[in-house]
Design a protein around this motif. Structure first.
Motif, PDB file in Angstrom:
ATOM      1  N   GLY A   9       9.551  38.050 -15.755  1.00  0.00           N
ATOM      2  CA  GLY A   9       9.893  37.355 -16.994  1.00  0.00           C
ATOM      3  C   GLY A   9      11.150  36.510 -16.864  1.00  0.00           C
ATOM      4  O   GLY A   9      11.216  35.390 -17.378  1.00  0.00           O
ATOM      5  N   GLU A  10      12.152  37.035 -16.180  1.00  0.00           N
ATOM      6  CA  GLU A  10      13.392  36.279 -15.966  1.00  0.00           C
ATOM      7  C   GLU A  10      13.143  35.032 -15.127  1.00  0.00           C
ATOM      8  O   GLU A  10      13.661  33.962 -15.420  1.00  0.00           O
ATOM      9  N   LYS A  11      12.327  35.178 -14.076  1.00  0.00           N
ATOM     10  CA  LYS A  11      11.984  34.026 -13.238  1.00  0.00           C
ATOM     11  C   LYS A  11      11.226  32.991 -14.051  1.00  0.00           C
ATOM     12  O   LYS A  11      11.499  31.796 -13.970  1.00  0.00           O
ATOM     13  N   LEU A  12      10.252  33.450 -14.817  1.00  0.00           N
ATOM     14  CA  LEU A  12       9.451  32.546 -15.635  1.00  0.00           C
ATOM     15  C   LEU A  12      10.346  31.755 -16.587  1.00  0.00           C
ATOM     16  O   LEU A  12      10.236  30.526 -16.675  1.00  0.00           O
ATOM     17  N   LYS A  13      11.218  32.438 -17.288  1.00  0.00           N
ATOM     18  CA  LYS A  13      12.107  31.775 -18.241  1.00  0.00           C
ATOM     19  C   LYS A  13      12.988  30.744 -17.544  1.00  0.00           C
ATOM     20  O   LYS A  13      13.177  29.626 -18.042  1.00  0.00           O
ATOM     21  N   ASP A  14      13.500  31.096 -16.370  1.00  0.00           N
ATOM     22  CA  ASP A  14      14.343  30.178 -15.603  1.00  0.00           C
ATOM     23  C   ASP A  14      13.563  28.930 -15.197  1.00  0.00           C
ATOM     24  O   ASP A  14      14.033  27.807 -15.402  1.00  0.00           O
ATOM     25  N   PHE A  15      12.368  29.112 -14.634  1.00  0.00           N
ATOM     26  CA  PHE A  15      11.547  27.971 -14.226  1.00  0.00           C
ATOM     27  C   PHE A  15      11.180  27.095 -15.433  1.00  0.00           C
ATOM     28  O   PHE A  15      11.207  25.868 -15.358  1.00  0.00           O
ATOM     29  N   ARG A  16      10.817  27.729 -16.536  1.00  0.00           N
ATOM     30  CA  ARG A  16      10.429  26.987 -17.742  1.00  0.00           C
ATOM     31  C   ARG A  16      11.590  26.140 -18.252  1.00  0.00           C
ATOM     32  O   ARG A  16      11.429  24.952 -18.546  1.00  0.00           O
ATOM     33  N   LYS A  17      12.770  26.748 -18.334  1.00  0.00           N
ATOM     34  CA  LYS A  17      13.942  26.024 -18.835  1.00  0.00           C
ATOM     35  C   LYS A  17      14.350  24.898 -17.897  1.00  0.00           C
ATOM     36  O   LYS A  17      14.757  23.826 -18.355  1.00  0.00           O
TER      37      LYS A  17
END
Length: 68
Positions: A9-17
């Motif tokens: 989830g942290e990786k996903l949020k980082d990539f999305r942002k």
């Protein structure tokens, strides 16, 4: 060690942002609901490999980038 759902989830949020996308925009691009994206980013969903692939494709990233 952190739960894999939280790490993903942290990786996903980082990539999305980094791509300047909202959860709603990513949801649209991946054919997933915004609330599902939110729950995945917070580690509250046990995401399937199918949805991992959808999200990776929507972000234009290889799946392996989420697990490095």
């Amino acid at each position: 060690m952190k739960d894999i759902r939280i790490l993903y989830g942290e990786k996903l949020k980082d990539f999305r942002k980094k791509q300047g996308l909202s959860q709603e925009e990513l949801g649209f691009k991946s054919s997933l609901h915004r609330t599902y994206i939110s729950e995945v980013e917070r580690g509250r969903r046990n995401i399937s490999i199918v949805n991992i692939a959808r999200i990776a494709k929507a972000l234009g990233l290889p799946i392996r980038d989420f697990f490095e």
